[in-house]
Structures are given as C-alpha cells and as structure tokens.
Design a protein around this motif. Structure first.
Motif, PDB file in Angstrom:
ATOM      1  N   ARG A  83       0.833  -1.214   0.000  1.00  0.00           N
ATOM      2  CA  ARG A  83       0.000   0.000   0.000  1.00  0.00           C
ATOM      3  C   ARG A  83       0.862   1.258   0.000  1.00  0.00           C
ATOM      4  O   ARG A  83       0.544   2.242  -0.675  1.00  0.00           O
ATOM      5  CB  ARG A  83      -0.942  -0.015   1.205  1.00  0.00           C
ATOM      6  CG  ARG A  83      -1.854   1.195   1.284  1.00  0.00           C
ATOM      7  CD  ARG A  83      -3.018   0.976   2.230  1.00  0.00           C
ATOM      8  NE  ARG A  83      -3.769   2.197   2.471  1.00  0.00           N
ATOM      9  CZ  ARG A  83      -4.575   2.785   1.605  1.00  0.00           C
ATOM     10  NH1 ARG A  83      -4.739   2.242   0.407  1.00  0.00           N
ATOM     11  NH2 ARG A  83      -5.220   3.893   1.915  1.00  0.00           N
ATOM     12  N   TYR A  86       2.069   1.818  -3.476  1.00  0.00           N
ATOM     13  CA  TYR A  86       0.926   2.152  -4.329  1.00  0.00           C
ATOM     14  C   TYR A  86       0.546   3.620  -4.154  1.00  0.00           C
ATOM     15  O   TYR A  86       0.345   4.345  -5.126  1.00  0.00           O
ATOM     16  CB  TYR A  86      -0.265   1.241  -4.003  1.00  0.00           C
ATOM     17  CG  TYR A  86      -1.546   1.710  -4.649  1.00  0.00           C
ATOM     18  CD1 TYR A  86      -1.796   1.452  -5.995  1.00  0.00           C
ATOM     19  CD2 TYR A  86      -2.493   2.436  -3.919  1.00  0.00           C
ATOM     20  CE1 TYR A  86      -2.961   1.910  -6.592  1.00  0.00           C
ATOM     21  CE2 TYR A  86      -3.662   2.892  -4.507  1.00  0.00           C
ATOM     22  CZ  TYR A  86      -3.888   2.623  -5.846  1.00  0.00           C
ATOM     23  OH  TYR A  86      -5.036   3.086  -6.448  1.00  0.00           O
ATOM     24  N   LEU A  87       0.458   4.068  -2.892  1.00  0.00           N
ATOM     25  CA  LEU A  87       0.087   5.461  -2.618  1.00  0.00           C
ATOM     26  C   LEU A  87       1.144   6.433  -3.127  1.00  0.00           C
ATOM     27  O   LEU A  87       0.827   7.486  -3.683  1.00  0.00           O
ATOM     28  CB  LEU A  87      -0.139   5.652  -1.115  1.00  0.00           C
ATOM     29  CG  LEU A  87      -1.327   4.894  -0.506  1.00  0.00           C
ATOM     30  CD1 LEU A  87      -1.357   5.072   1.008  1.00  0.00           C
ATOM     31  CD2 LEU A  87      -2.639   5.350  -1.125  1.00  0.00           C
ATOM     32  N   SER A  89       3.365   5.909  -5.602  1.00  0.00           N
ATOM     33  CA  SER A  89       3.420   5.932  -7.072  1.00  0.00           C
ATOM     34  C   SER A  89       2.214   6.646  -7.683  1.00  0.00           C
ATOM     35  O   SER A  89       2.307   7.182  -8.778  1.00  0.00           O
ATOM     36  CB  SER A  89       3.515   4.505  -7.623  1.00  0.00           C
ATOM     37  OG  SER A  89       2.336   3.784  -7.353  1.00  0.00           O
ATOM     38  N   ASN A  90       1.091   6.661  -6.961  1.00  0.00           N
ATOM     39  CA  ASN A  90      -0.123   7.305  -7.488  1.00  0.00           C
ATOM     40  C   ASN A  90      -0.383   8.691  -6.896  1.00  0.00           C
ATOM     41  O   ASN A  90      -1.480   9.227  -7.043  1.00  0.00           O
ATOM     42  CB  ASN A  90      -1.332   6.400  -7.257  1.00  0.00           C
ATOM     43  CG  ASN A  90      -1.307   5.198  -8.175  1.00  0.00           C
ATOM     44  OD1 ASN A  90      -1.600   5.309  -9.353  1.00  0.00           O
ATOM     45  ND2 ASN A  90      -0.910   4.056  -7.647  1.00  0.00           N
ATOM     46  N   SER A  91       0.612   9.220  -6.176  1.00  0.00           N
ATOM     47  CA  SER A  91       0.541  10.578  -5.635  1.00  0.00           C
ATOM     48  C   SER A  91      -0.656  10.787  -4.692  1.00  0.00           C
ATOM     49  O   SER A  91      -1.278  11.840  -4.687  1.00  0.00           O
ATOM     50  CB  SER A  91       0.491  11.595  -6.779  1.00  0.00           C
ATOM     51  OG  SER A  91       0.747  12.891  -6.288  1.00  0.00           O
ATOM     52  N   LYS A  92      -0.942   9.762  -3.894  1.00  0.00           N
ATOM     53  CA  LYS A  92      -2.010   9.872  -2.885  1.00  0.00           C
ATOM     54  C   LYS A  92      -1.355  10.018  -1.514  1.00  0.00           C
ATOM     55  O   LYS A  92      -1.549   9.201  -0.618  1.00  0.00           O
ATOM     56  CB  LYS A  92      -2.903   8.636  -2.944  1.00  0.00           C
ATOM     57  CG  LYS A  92      -3.611   8.482  -4.280  1.00  0.00           C
ATOM     58  CD  LYS A  92      -4.530   7.288  -4.296  1.00  0.00           C
ATOM     59  CE  LYS A  92      -5.270   7.223  -5.625  1.00  0.00           C
ATOM     60  NZ  LYS A  92      -6.222   6.098  -5.684  1.00  0.00           N
ATOM     61  N   SER A 116       5.668  10.715  -7.219  1.00  0.00           N
ATOM     62  CA  SER A 116       4.859   9.692  -7.879  1.00  0.00           C
ATOM     63  C   SER A 116       5.420   9.310  -9.251  1.00  0.00           C
ATOM     64  O   SER A 116       5.859  10.145 -10.022  1.00  0.00           O
ATOM     65  CB  SER A 116       3.412  10.167  -8.016  1.00  0.00           C
ATOM     66  OG  SER A 116       3.366  11.324  -8.816  1.00  0.00           O
ATOM     67  N   ILE A 118       5.267   6.212 -12.734  1.00  0.00           N
ATOM     68  CA  ILE A 118       4.323   5.409 -13.512  1.00  0.00           C
ATOM     69  C   ILE A 118       4.877   4.036 -13.896  1.00  0.00           C
ATOM     70  O   ILE A 118       4.131   3.210 -14.401  1.00  0.00           O
ATOM     71  CB  ILE A 118       3.898   6.154 -14.802  1.00  0.00           C
ATOM     72  CG1 ILE A 118       5.113   6.381 -15.709  1.00  0.00           C
ATOM     73  CG2 ILE A 118       3.213   7.464 -14.475  1.00  0.00           C
ATOM     74  CD1 ILE A 118       4.753   6.865 -17.101  1.00  0.00           C
ATOM     75  N   ARG A 182       5.613  10.982 -12.661  1.00  0.00           N
ATOM     76  CA  ARG A 182       4.329  11.410 -13.210  1.00  0.00           C
ATOM     77  C   ARG A 182       4.347  12.885 -13.627  1.00  0.00           C
ATOM     78  O   ARG A 182       3.755  13.269 -14.629  1.00  0.00           O
ATOM     79  CB  ARG A 182       3.234  11.166 -12.173  1.00  0.00           C
ATOM     80  CG  ARG A 182       1.845  11.023 -12.735  1.00  0.00           C
ATOM     81  CD  ARG A 182       0.864  10.587 -11.671  1.00  0.00           C
ATOM     82  NE  ARG A 182       1.198   9.276 -11.141  1.00  0.00           N
ATOM     83  CZ  ARG A 182       0.815   8.130 -11.693  1.00  0.00           C
ATOM     84  NH1 ARG A 182       0.105   8.152 -12.801  1.00  0.00           N
ATOM     85  NH2 ARG A 182       1.150   6.972 -11.152  1.00  0.00           N
TER      86      ARG A 182
END
Length: 199
Positions: A83, A86-87, A89-92, A116, A118, A182
């Motif tokens: 997680r 994932y967060l 890499s996805n800029s969350k 983040s 891709i 990204r």
C-alpha cells in the motif's frame, strides 16, 4: 566318464533354473506388491516427516515474505508495504498518514513530495529473523524493467496494526532518478498543448 556325467548334470541344473526364473517373472503380482515411483523426487520425500520445505528467497535480500502468507504479522508487513508504494506511485500522499507514524510522514512529505511514478514494478520484502519482535527493519527490493532498487524500511506493530516508522532516503532518491515521474509526463502534455495553441 565322470566328466561327462558332471557336465550333463550341470546343463540340466542350468535349464531348470532358467525355466523357474521365467515362470516367476510371468506370474501376476498382487496389488500390494506393486511399486510406484516418482521420477521427479526421491521416494523418501513422499513421507510427511521427510517432506522438503521450499524456501523462497532473493539473492540480494535473502528469504522473502510471501504475498499469500497466512501468518498475521507477515501478511500485515506485505500489505502495508504494498500500500505504501501504491500510494507513493499514485501521488495519494495524504493517505500515507494511515500507515506512517507522524514523524515518518512529515519526513517523507518534506523530502519526497511529488515523487509519484508510472513505471510498473515487482515488490519483494525480506522476512524478519524474529517474528516475535514488534519493531524491526527489513530490506525491500523494487524490481523495475531496467533496474532493481534496494533499500530499508522500519516497521513497528501497535497491537495488530503495522506502521512504517522509518525508511531509507536513498531508496526514494534512486526511484526519482531511475523511473518516469508522473510530473514529467504532465509537463510534456502541457507543453504539447501550448504548442498546439500557438499553431
């Protein structure tokens, strides 16, 4: 004359042994006498006490945590780390508060805001030597298409929940220098849009 008699007796004995052997080989074996063999492993491995344990490992970080592990601590370590990346890499980054302790979260935001990326990757996490501990640092490995990145992450357990309390800065500097960020894609898209406006 005695030599001839001895020779005849020997020949008769040989023929009788041969016929007895042929009769035994043609007899059907009872089901309990059948032997089954496995060409892939020694027969001794078939017994539960001798069954071999398969150790999943990585040449760089040693024995690894399996994603499918049913041991609660190992499962939590894998899911928390999965997680985390994932967060990132996805800029969350706001959602990182749920898995990073406050000081680790502040440190991450100060150093790596906007990291983040891709590029697809495979995650591997070293198995802790003593699963009974509530705090430990583990090596992790991110396998990208063109490069493997290895670093260290610190974990701590509060009851059954797993948190990240520390991380290796070099790990994220390597990610920034080795992956397609990204923001690079967004910058290219914006520049192509403005060039179309000019035309």
């Amino acid at each position: 004359m005695k030599k001839y008699i001895m020779l005849i007796v020997l020949i008769i004995l040989l023929f009788s042994c041969k016929s007895k052997f042929n009769n035994e080989s043609t007899e059907e074996k009872a089901p309990l006498d059948e032997e089954h063999t496995d060409s892939f492993s020694p027969k001794s491995w078939e017994t539960p006490i001798n069954r071999k344990y398969v150790n999943f490992g990585d040449s760089d970080i040693g024995e690894v945590v399996q994603k499918s592990s049913i041991e609660p601590k190992l499962h939590n370590i894998y899911s928390t780390t999965e997680r985390f990346f994932y967060l990132v890499s996805n800029s969350k980054l706001d959602e990182l508060k749920s898995i990073l302790i406050p000081s680790a979260y502040n440190s991450f935001i100060l150093r790596f805001n906007g990291i983040s990326f891709i590029d697809p990757y495979e995650l591997r996490i070293a198995k802790p030597k003593n699963i009974e501990d509530n705090t430990f640092s583990l090596k992790i490995k991110l396998i990208f298409e063109e490069k493997n990145i290895i670093g260290t992450i610190g974990y701590q357990f509060d009851d059954d929940k797993c948190f990240i309390y520390d991380f290796d800065d070099k790990l994220f500097y390597d990610i920034m220098s080795s992956t397609t960020l990204r923001k690079q894609i967004n910058t290219k898209d914006e520049s192509s849009d403005t060039s179309n406006d000019i035309i």
